[in-house]
Scaffold this active site. Structure first.
Site, PDB file in Angstrom:
ATOM      1  N   ASP A   1      -6.104  10.548  -1.574  1.00  0.00           N
ATOM      2  CA  ASP A   1      -5.174  10.568  -2.696  1.00  0.00           C
ATOM      3  C   ASP A   1      -3.913  11.147  -2.076  1.00  0.00           C
ATOM      4  O   ASP A   1      -3.864  12.344  -1.775  1.00  0.00           O
ATOM      5  CB  ASP A   1      -5.689  11.467  -3.826  1.00  0.00           C
ATOM      6  CG  ASP A   1      -4.760  11.421  -5.026  1.00  0.00           C
ATOM      7  OD1 ASP A   1      -3.541  11.655  -4.829  1.00  0.00           O
ATOM      8  OD2 ASP A   1      -5.215  11.160  -6.144  1.00  0.00           O
ATOM      9  N   HIS A   2      -2.910  10.298  -1.841  1.00  0.00           N
ATOM     10  CA  HIS A   2      -1.839  10.786  -0.967  1.00  0.00           C
ATOM     11  C   HIS A   2      -1.014  11.907  -1.613  1.00  0.00           C
ATOM     12  O   HIS A   2      -0.271  12.590  -0.928  1.00  0.00           O
ATOM     13  CB  HIS A   2      -0.953   9.643  -0.453  1.00  0.00           C
ATOM     14  CG  HIS A   2      -0.109   9.001  -1.497  1.00  0.00           C
ATOM     15  ND1 HIS A   2      -0.541   7.945  -2.250  1.00  0.00           N
ATOM     16  CD2 HIS A   2       1.133   9.275  -1.921  1.00  0.00           C
ATOM     17  CE1 HIS A   2       0.419   7.599  -3.095  1.00  0.00           C
ATOM     18  NE2 HIS A   2       1.450   8.390  -2.915  1.00  0.00           N
TER      19      HIS A   2
ATOM     20  N   HIS B   1      -3.629  10.633  -9.199  1.00  0.00           N
ATOM     21  CA  HIS B   1      -2.650  11.640  -8.762  1.00  0.00           C
ATOM     22  C   HIS B   1      -2.395  12.718  -9.819  1.00  0.00           C
ATOM     23  O   HIS B   1      -2.324  13.904  -9.505  1.00  0.00           O
ATOM     24  CB  HIS B   1      -1.316  10.974  -8.425  1.00  0.00           C
ATOM     25  CG  HIS B   1      -1.449   9.796  -7.512  1.00  0.00           C
ATOM     26  ND1 HIS B   1      -2.238   9.816  -6.397  1.00  0.00           N
ATOM     27  CD2 HIS B   1      -0.893   8.548  -7.549  1.00  0.00           C
ATOM     28  CE1 HIS B   1      -2.161   8.643  -5.779  1.00  0.00           C
ATOM     29  NE2 HIS B   1      -1.360   7.860  -6.462  1.00  0.00           N
TER      30      HIS B   1
HETATM   31  P1  NAD Z   1      -1.242  -5.699   2.914  1.00  0.00           P
HETATM   32  O1  NAD Z   1      -1.484  -6.885   2.055  1.00  0.00           O
HETATM   33  O2  NAD Z   1       0.110  -5.466   3.456  1.00  0.00           O
HETATM   34  O3  NAD Z   1      -2.225  -5.781   4.173  1.00  0.00           O
HETATM   35  C1  NAD Z   1      -3.544  -6.172   4.053  1.00  0.00           C
HETATM   36  C2  NAD Z   1      -4.265  -6.155   5.393  1.00  0.00           C
HETATM   37  O4  NAD Z   1      -5.585  -6.669   5.155  1.00  0.00           O
HETATM   38  C3  NAD Z   1      -3.647  -7.042   6.464  1.00  0.00           C
HETATM   39  O5  NAD Z   1      -3.795  -6.396   7.717  1.00  0.00           O
HETATM   40  C4  NAD Z   1      -4.508  -8.299   6.440  1.00  0.00           C
HETATM   41  O6  NAD Z   1      -4.587  -8.963   7.689  1.00  0.00           O
HETATM   42  C5  NAD Z   1      -5.856  -7.707   6.069  1.00  0.00           C
HETATM   43  N1  NAD Z   1      -6.737  -8.710   5.441  1.00  0.00           N
HETATM   44  C6  NAD Z   1      -6.441  -9.557   4.430  1.00  0.00           C
HETATM   45  N2  NAD Z   1      -7.501 -10.339   4.156  1.00  0.00           N
HETATM   46  C7  NAD Z   1      -8.486  -9.944   4.996  1.00  0.00           C
HETATM   47  C8  NAD Z   1      -9.814 -10.391   5.219  1.00  0.00           C
HETATM   48  N3  NAD Z   1     -10.365 -11.379   4.524  1.00  0.00           N
HETATM   49  N4  NAD Z   1     -10.529  -9.772   6.162  1.00  0.00           N
HETATM   50  C9  NAD Z   1     -10.008  -8.775   6.899  1.00  0.00           C
HETATM   51  N5  NAD Z   1      -8.755  -8.295   6.741  1.00  0.00           N
HETATM   52  C10 NAD Z   1      -7.999  -8.895   5.807  1.00  0.00           C
HETATM   53  O7  NAD Z   1      -1.792  -4.454   2.100  1.00  0.00           O
HETATM   54  P2  NAD Z   1      -1.325  -2.925   2.190  1.00  0.00           P
HETATM   55  O8  NAD Z   1      -0.121  -2.718   1.343  1.00  0.00           O
HETATM   56  O9  NAD Z   1      -1.259  -2.511   3.611  1.00  0.00           O
HETATM   57  O10 NAD Z   1      -2.497  -2.144   1.428  1.00  0.00           O
HETATM   58  C11 NAD Z   1      -3.752  -1.860   2.028  1.00  0.00           C
HETATM   59  C12 NAD Z   1      -4.549  -0.942   1.102  1.00  0.00           C
HETATM   60  O11 NAD Z   1      -3.863   0.278   0.926  1.00  0.00           O
HETATM   61  C13 NAD Z   1      -4.766  -1.490  -0.300  1.00  0.00           C
HETATM   62  O12 NAD Z   1      -6.019  -1.046  -0.758  1.00  0.00           O
HETATM   63  C14 NAD Z   1      -3.674  -0.826  -1.117  1.00  0.00           C
HETATM   64  O13 NAD Z   1      -4.032  -0.712  -2.478  1.00  0.00           O
HETATM   65  C15 NAD Z   1      -3.647   0.529  -0.461  1.00  0.00           C
HETATM   66  N6  NAD Z   1      -2.370   1.230  -0.611  1.00  0.00           N
HETATM   67  C16 NAD Z   1      -1.223   0.706  -0.091  1.00  0.00           C
HETATM   68  C17 NAD Z   1      -0.046   1.403  -0.204  1.00  0.00           C
HETATM   69  C18 NAD Z   1       1.240   0.876   0.393  1.00  0.00           C
HETATM   70  O14 NAD Z   1       2.220   1.614   0.331  1.00  0.00           O
HETATM   71  N7  NAD Z   1       1.285  -0.302   0.962  1.00  0.00           N
HETATM   72  C19 NAD Z   1      -0.015   2.650  -0.845  1.00  0.00           C
HETATM   73  C20 NAD Z   1      -1.207   3.167  -1.366  1.00  0.00           C
HETATM   74  C21 NAD Z   1      -2.373   2.440  -1.228  1.00  0.00           C
END
Ligand code: NAD
Length: 483
Positions: free
Chosen positions: A179-180, A242
């Protein structure tokens, strides 16, 4: 710190680029990574190691807190990283991954300590955890750890299902739920403020505190996240995780000692003491809102329903405010107000502790004392006291203020990844907290789903719907510090 392998699922994603590589690199520069380690980045795309390294290097150049003055350090860091194309649903890919992990362990002569970071969509959480187990990746002669990001479930039922699947592959003490907000330095400071200062500790109860207000307001709207946000709303995106974490950090009792188990135990007790709401009580205690169209800083802004990717008849909450009661001897009778929303006047995450007024008739008209803990974007603690002006003798506010001037504060992800490497789970959400939080929130989700309570449209650029102000007025209070 143990030598180990860091396996990053979703290694080509946004979170990896913006947060995870910069965090790992900063830890590396500060000598906080293990002596020998291997990082394996996974992604769907077909790319060479060189292309992948280029991407990591760019992310470090764009987002890192520190940049080394010479290329040597970044080369040494990139040297620890391998890339593997990977599809979460293909068993062969796990076998290839296992081979790569083992080859690197042998090459570097490091033990089978493996940390799996799932920076992927939550739809893959259970599949990946199961396949880590079935492929043998999770069968190690060393330790294994799993880091996952929110969202952890969509409601109480799905969270329980997910947890039961994860716990087939990992034990609770091997799971680090990020939980950031618990990575934010001022949130980590709350416990010290309360318990290392006898002055505050003595006042931290219903005898002296009138109410507590926890606000997380954003000026931005839904941006590019409509696909996710329209299904989640403020209640799932912010409140269940959060905001309730901030509540727990503020209201917990002093732990017997400062340790992960003790602190998380005290936090759990707060949630257990939260007075449950049933569906019929939601309307009296919860306000939901959605931003409409309007003018902010002389510019027309769209309403939520007109944002790209949002359903035109969406009932999703972009604002929520709630009154909560903690039924234990310390907090009984003290309302805790929580609110969070998008497209509000100001970006601010803060906790305001409002003290009861002096019982002395001479000073009945003076302002309440307040302790304000600013978490974001500024980090500050201010104590508002009443004081007499030495020239005219009038009463006025005297602020005792501490503003963090540290310019080089590590990002929350850096602190959290470091904790996970060390095996310190103090600032990660325990399953008990996640489950109790969903349990408390579930009647609100049901009331929203059944449209039992109004959805107030609010003007963008202001402080949320009128109803959220009335919530406090009913108790004789008002939101503090609203601009
Ligand atoms: P993103 O869509 O940018 O990246 C997704 C990643 O998953 C990519 O590396 C992609 O290659 C990989 N991927 C997609 N399909 C896949 C598959 N079938 N098999 C294996 N890998 C696969 O997503 P993100 O923004 O980096 O978010 C990742 C996680 O972090 C999510 O759960 C999101 O809710 C959480 N999150 C993200 C943020 C943020 O700021 N981006 C903040 C809080 C939480």
């Amino acid at each position: 710190m143990d030598n180990m392998t860091f396996v990053l699922f979703g290694g080509t994603g946004d979170l990896a680029k913006r947060k995870i590589y910069p965090a790992l690199y900063n830890l590396f520069l500060e000598g906080k990574m293990p002596k020998t380690f291997s990082i394996i980045g996974l992604g769907r795309g077909d790319m060479t190691e060189e292309q992948f390294h280029k991407g990591v290097e760019n992310s470090i150049h764009t987002f890192s807190r520190h940049l080394s003055e010479n290329d040597f350090k970044i080369k040494a860091f990139l040297n620890t990283i391998r890339y593997s194309q990977f599809d979460a649903n293909t068993m062969d890919d796990y076998q290839r991954l296992l081979k790569l992990v083992k080859d690197r362990e042998n090459e570097l002569n490091i033990p089978e300590n493996r940390l799996f970071y799932l920076s992927v969509s939550p739809v893959f959480f259970d599949t990946i955890a199961l396949n880590i187990k079935q492929s043998g990746l999770g069968t190690t002669t060393g330790w294994k750890k799993l880091i996952i990001e929110k969202p952890f479930g969509h409601d109480l039922k799905s969270a329980r299902e997910l947890n039961s699947k994860l716990s087939n592959a990992f034990k609770e003490d091997e799971i680090y739920r990020i939980d950031h907000y618990l990575g934010k330095p001022m949130v980590r400071n709350i416990e010290a403020l309360e318990f290392a200062n006898p002055v505050l500790q003595a006042l931290w109860n219903n005898k002296f505190i009138a109410n507590v207000q926890i606000t997380a307001s954003e000026t931005v709207g839904v941006e590019q996240r409509a696909g996710y946000y329209d299904q989640a709303g403020a209640i799932r995106d912010m409140f269940q995780n959060h905001m309730l974490q901030l509540l727990m950090m503020t209201a917990m009792h002093s732990p017997k000692q400062i340790g992960a188990n003790e602190i998380r135990e005290e936090k759990r007790k707060v949630l257990e003491a939260l007075r449950p709401l049933n569906k019929d009580e939601v309307e009296q205690n919860v306000v939901r809102g959605q931003y409409g169209a309007g003018v902010v800083d002389n510019e027309n802004v769209s309403g939520y329903k007109d944002e790209p990717g949002v359903a035109i008849n969406s009932q999703t909450d972009t604002f929520i405010a709630a009154r909560l009661w903690i039924d234990n001897p310390d907090w009984s009778g003290v309302p805790f107000y929580i609110r969070t929303g998008k497209k509000m006047r100001e970006k601010s995450t803060r906790i305001v502790v409002e003290f009861k007024k002096s019982g002395d008739e001479l000073y009945l008209n003076e302002d309440s004392n307040q302790l304000v803990i600013e978490i974001n974007p500024n980090e500050a603690v201010t104590l508002h006291l009443n004081s007499k002006n030495p020239i005219n003798g009038h009463m006025e506010s005297m602020d005792v203020e501490y503003v963090s001037e540290q310019s080089d504060v590590p990002d929350g992800y850096e602190l959290l990844i470091y904790d996970a490497l060390l095996g310190d789970s103090t600032y990660f959400a325990h399953w008990n907290e996640v489950e109790l939080a969903w349990n408390w929130v579930q009647p609100i989700l049901d009331a929203f789903e059944e449209n039992r309570i109004p959805l107030h449209e609010y003007e963008p650029g202001l402080n949320g719907p009128e109803a959220a102000h009335r919530l406090l007025e009913e108790d004789g209070f008002k939101w503090s510090l609203d601009k």
